[in-house]
Design a protein around this motif. Structure first.
Motif, PDB file in Angstrom:
ATOM      1  N   ARG A 142     -55.382  29.630 -33.004  1.00 12.62           N
ATOM      2  CA  ARG A 142     -54.202  29.748 -32.149  1.00 12.62           C
ATOM      3  C   ARG A 142     -54.564  29.220 -30.762  1.00 12.62           C
ATOM      4  O   ARG A 142     -55.582  29.622 -30.187  1.00 12.62           O
ATOM      5  N   ALA A 145     -49.817  26.509 -25.120  1.00 11.74           N
ATOM      6  CA  ALA A 145     -48.788  25.482 -25.253  1.00 11.74           C
ATOM      7  C   ALA A 145     -49.418  24.134 -25.564  1.00 11.74           C
ATOM      8  O   ALA A 145     -50.434  23.750 -24.971  1.00 11.74           O
ATOM      9  N   ASP A 181     -48.723  28.350 -28.990  1.00 13.56           N
ATOM     10  CA  ASP A 181     -47.739  29.209 -28.351  1.00 13.56           C
ATOM     11  C   ASP A 181     -48.239  29.533 -26.945  1.00 13.56           C
ATOM     12  O   ASP A 181     -49.435  29.799 -26.773  1.00 13.56           O
ATOM     13  N   CYS A 183     -48.224  32.109 -25.342  1.00 18.22           N
ATOM     14  CA  CYS A 183     -48.860  33.435 -25.208  1.00 18.22           C
ATOM     15  C   CYS A 183     -50.373  33.371 -25.385  1.00 18.22           C
ATOM     16  O   CYS A 183     -51.088  34.281 -24.939  1.00 18.22           O
ATOM     17  N   ASN A 428     -46.122  22.890 -34.099  1.00 18.66           N
ATOM     18  CA  ASN A 428     -46.525  23.853 -35.120  1.00 18.66           C
ATOM     19  C   ASN A 428     -46.230  23.390 -36.541  1.00 18.66           C
ATOM     20  O   ASN A 428     -46.910  23.783 -37.488  1.00 18.66           O
ATOM     21  N   ASN A 475     -48.081  35.305 -38.431  1.00 24.50           N
ATOM     22  CA  ASN A 475     -47.029  34.798 -37.560  1.00 24.50           C
ATOM     23  C   ASN A 475     -46.845  35.779 -36.410  1.00 24.50           C
ATOM     24  O   ASN A 475     -46.227  36.836 -36.561  1.00 24.50           O
ATOM     25  N   ARG A 477     -45.049  35.524 -33.808  1.00 27.11           N
ATOM     26  CA  ARG A 477     -43.647  35.663 -33.384  1.00 27.11           C
ATOM     27  C   ARG A 477     -42.945  36.748 -34.204  1.00 27.11           C
ATOM     28  O   ARG A 477     -42.222  37.583 -33.659  1.00 27.11           O
ATOM     29  N   HIS A 561     -49.168  37.597 -28.324  1.00 26.47           N
ATOM     30  CA  HIS A 561     -48.356  38.235 -29.357  1.00 26.47           C
ATOM     31  C   HIS A 561     -49.295  38.997 -30.293  1.00 26.47           C
ATOM     32  O   HIS A 561     -50.423  38.537 -30.557  1.00 26.47           O
ATOM     33  N   THR A 563     -51.125  39.532 -33.355  1.00 28.68           N
ATOM     34  CA  THR A 563     -51.384  38.484 -34.344  1.00 28.68           C
ATOM     35  C   THR A 563     -52.326  38.977 -35.439  1.00 28.68           C
ATOM     36  O   THR A 563     -53.533  38.736 -35.403  1.00 28.68           O
ATOM     37  N   GLN A 607     -37.402  28.448 -32.219  1.00 25.86           N
ATOM     38  CA  GLN A 607     -38.413  28.077 -31.233  1.00 25.86           C
ATOM     39  C   GLN A 607     -38.276  26.617 -30.819  1.00 25.86           C
ATOM     40  O   GLN A 607     -38.287  26.291 -29.629  1.00 25.86           O
ATOM     41  N   ASP A 611     -36.133  27.281 -27.895  1.00 30.55           N
ATOM     42  CA  ASP A 611     -37.213  27.976 -27.185  1.00 30.55           C
ATOM     43  C   ASP A 611     -36.886  29.462 -27.062  1.00 30.55           C
ATOM     44  O   ASP A 611     -36.958  30.067 -25.992  1.00 30.55           O
ATOM     45  N   LEU A 613     -37.069  33.537 -28.681  1.00 32.72           N
ATOM     46  CA  LEU A 613     -37.712  34.537 -29.526  1.00 32.72           C
ATOM     47  C   LEU A 613     -36.916  35.826 -29.394  1.00 32.72           C
ATOM     48  O   LEU A 613     -36.865  36.432 -28.316  1.00 32.72           O
TER      49      LEU A 613
END
Length: 749
Positions: A142, A145, A181, A183, A428, A475, A477, A561, A563, A607, A611, A613
């Motif tokens: 992961r 951005a 992501d 995050c 992604n 995931n 998210r 997030h 995960t 997303q 953009d 969530l």
């Protein structure tokens, strides 16, 4: 600096000690004093500090992790469960397979190449320590951005480290994930998995038994790299205002590790080892205390006998060093000479550093002076247990109420077409070949399937074709929207991916990546995800065999997030019967298995296009997942399907695009009655797969699905060089391929 001995510690109870700088809390330091009946020596303080760290002791998580034992499904396949270096399962024909997934997150942010490389090296040694030959690795990753400058720093280094170390070891990298992501900005997740194979009788455990047996340290010399490394580094957030505890990241040498692997396997073959432990997090502190704690007596170590790369290291530094490529073995005295001969043959340094005793203490000396005298269980297995407060965050209701289903949808066929292209070309969902091409996927010649297939598949017996499949999924998210359901969706997807290749899911390993446990909202996310995963594994009959918890994954107040990354391992009797994902035979029929609903919370569409969530993740139906898996496995075994691909991130259009591009053939699709084209293409309802059915097998296949109650809808045919959705649009494969394959190279150029 004068040596701090046990005798001096008894005589100088008021001497100040740097417990806070070593990551201990004041009450933890006082508890150490109570256990010992005196202040600890500097060496003892070093040992407790690394072994009681969050990374090694699981002090914030173990009250929740016990569910994996309490709710474990009964299965004859489980040979070794939670508590050892890795879990072991019976896959038939006398073979056992061990697998485990762990994290190397914080080190990989600081030094991407070495952090990732030593993450691979560490998990490989965990597998080796069980008595198995490592046969494959995987890497769920992961990053922040995709276009962020720091992602361009971290990602290439991490990928080069994984590829460089794994390729040098000669281990195929058969799968994983790459997710972007914001995050994860400043806190990438670098999880590493290894699979190993052995015969049942070759299983080894980490315990030191037999008074008089020798303790032999072998492998690389001990250096100053990684002092306190992952054990301390992974136990606090990245926060400029906090204590400065960013020790040097370990430095790996894959060629030394390759020698260590072959040397260790020969030692196993000659039955020279009675107990073994690799040196990873917490180094010698961990190996000695865990071996003694799990054994039947005590242990006495002469620390000055440890081979060093740096002669200036203090005893505390030697005990805390996490230098790589080291193992610790318990050997009967009459086997020591042969043990040392084999090590010399492989050019592996081996040193007798102590013995197992009939006492109950771990005693360590330095040039004849006693510097450690502790109950080993108090170091290794009886560290602090925290019942951290947790509470559902105030913002959770607001987040779930922000329904992604209410977002503006495409209003024309042209707009629908544009959004399909945007989706398949998004970071992604785009091809990760730029990354995976840096890994050797086929070394050793036993790789049957590798990324981008649904799961990696390795042959473990050449005569019978027996093989194992492994998939990792997670995931963040989904888990942010609902941690309980998010963990089960990760489990269900990995389970489905294994079944899609024709393998029967057997067992689970997990890597639970979360923010600071000192935040009640994060701790609630962890508690819910753990509960969800334990309940899910019980429902699916797949026990958790081991894994890793990685906490403090946040920068300042900003947590990643939640995960939970879940690895599922399955077995297939004959790899020749596996099912690939590629559509490669014109005229075959495309069937959609499962129910499609209006489910867009946390979706790739929400997303990429908005953009956004918010809302709820797809509903989980584990009984449906079991049924779908049974159908996929039976159809694969009986030759009813020639391709299968699970539906997950990006929905049906992503799955069909990947299968078409993989096989080089297009598909003509028809939107089923009761669905609109948008929902048909982009919904991320779980419990679904798309399959290619030869026309000669259609009746047999649909009869089987009907008899077992699984919805099976004919949605098209494999044909041509485009994906055509009847009445909506046509997208040439060339255009899809350009969008799908250009993104990652362009981002990292």
């Amino acid at each position: 600096m004068s040596l701090d001995t046990v005798k001096q510690a008894e005589q100088t109870p008021e001497t100040g000690q740097p417990w806070k700088e070593l990551g201990l809390k004041e009450d933890e330091y006082q508890r150490i004093r109570e256990i010992l009946g005196r202040r600890p020596t500097g060496a003892e303080l070093a040992m407790y500090s690394v072994m009681w760290s969050e990374h090694c002791s699981y002090k914030s998580s173990k009250v929740h992790l016990k569910q994996f034992g309490e709710k474990a499904p009964r299965t004859d396949a489980l040979l070794v469960g939670i508590g050892e270096n890795a879990g072991v399962v019976d896959v038939g024909q006398g073979y056992a397979v061990t697998f485990k997934i762990e994290s190397h997150n914080h080190p990989s942010y600081i030094e991407p190449y070495q952090g990732a490389a030593t993450g691979v090296g560490g998990i490989v040694r965990d597998i080796l320590a069980m008595g198995a030959r490592p046969v494959a690795v995987m890497d769920p990753l992961r990053f922040g951005a995709a276009g962020h400058p720091d992602t361009k720093r971290v990602l290439p280094g991490v990928v080069a480290g994984i590829g460089g170390y794994g390729n040098c070891l000669g281990l195929p990298n058969i799968g994983g994930e790459v997710v972007f992501d914001p995050c994860y900005q400043g806190n990438p997740l670098v999880n590493a998995l290894c699979v190993g194979v052995m015969k049942h009788e070759d299983i080894h455990l980490a315990k030191a038994s037999g008074s008089g047996n020798r303790v032999i340290l072998y492998g690389a010399r001990t250096g100053g790299d990684g002092i306190g490394g992952v054990s301390v580094l992974a136990s606090e957030t990245f926060d400029a205002t906090g204590p400065s505890r960013r020790p040097a990241v370990q430095v790996g040498d894959p060629f030394q590790e390759k020698l260590l692997i072959e040397c260790t396997l020969e030692l196993f073959r000659e039955k020279l080892v009675t107990g073994i432990q690799d040196l990873g997090g917490a180094g010698l502190s961990c190996a000695t205390s865990e071996l003694a704690s799990a054994g039947s007596g005590g242990m006495r170590i002469e620390l000055d006998r440890v081979p060093l790369r740096d002669a200036t290291l203090s005893p505390e530094e030697i005990l805390m060093s996490e230098s790589q490529e080291r193992m610790c073995a318990i050997v009967e005295p009459d086997k020591v000479d042969r043990f040392l001969e084999i090590c010399e043959k492989w050019d592996v340094i081996a040193t007798d550093i102590g013995e197992v005793t009939d006492g109950v203490r771990l005693e360590i000396t330095w040039h004849g002076e006693q510097i450690v005298d502790v109950p080993p269980r108090s170091v290794a297995h009886e560290g602090p247990t925290y019942h951290r407060p947790f509470a559902r965050p105030d913002w959770q209701d607001t987040l779930q109420a922000d329904d992604a289903g209410a977002l503006p949808r495409p209003v024309s066929a042209d707009e629908l077409r544009e959004q399909v292209l945007a989706l398949v070309g998004s970071p992604n969902q785009a091809s990760k070949e730029w990354i995976t091409d840096q890994y050797d996927r086929f070394v050793q010649g036993n790789t049957v399937l590798a990324q981008p297939e649904d799961s990696g598949l390795i042959r473990i017996d050449e005569e019978t074709g027996l093989g194992v499949a492994v998939a990792t999924d997670g995931n963040g998210r989904y888990a942010k929207l609902d941690p309980y359901a998010g963990a089960q969706l990760a489990l269900a997807e990995a389970y489905r991916n294994v079944a899609a290749t024709g393998a029967r899911p057997l067992a689970v390993s997990d890597c639970l990546n979360f923010g600071s446990p000192e935040d009640p909202a994060v701790m609630w996310q962890f508690a819910e995800a753990t509960r969800g995963l334990a309940d899910g594994c019980l429902a699916l009959g797949t026990p958790v065999t081991g894994g890793n918890v990685s906490l403090y994954n946040q920068t300042g107040e900003t947590a990643i997030h939640p995960t939970p990354v879940v690895a599922v391992l399955g077995v297939i009797d004959d790899v020749a019967r596996r099912t690939p994902m590629a559509f490669k035979d014109p005229g075959q029929l495309v069937y959609l298995l499962g129910d499609t609903r209006e489910e867009f919370g946390g979706s790739a569409w929400s997303q990429v296009v908005h953009d956004h969530l918010g809302g709820l993740p797809p509903a989980v139906d584990l009984e449906r997942e079991k049924l779908l898996a049974e159908i996929l496995i039976s159809a694969s075994r009986d030759g009813m399907i020639d391709a299968a691909h699970d539906l997950s991130d990006g929905g049906l259009v992503q799955a069909v695009t990947e299968s078409c591009l993989r096989g080089g053939l297009g598909a003509r699709l028809v939107v089923p009655d009761g669905l609109d084209a948008f929902t048909f293409l982009f919904s991320e309802s779980a419990g679904r797969a798309v399959v290619a059915v030869p026309r000669s097998e259609e009746m047999r296949f649909t009869d089987m699905c009907g008899a077992r109650g699984l919805p099976a809808t004919r949605i098209g045919v494999i044909d041509g060089d485009a994906i055509e959705v009847q009445g909506e649009f046509s997208l040439p494969l060339a255009e899809l391929r350009a969008a799908h394959e250009a993104t990652i190279p362009a981002l990292l150029a």
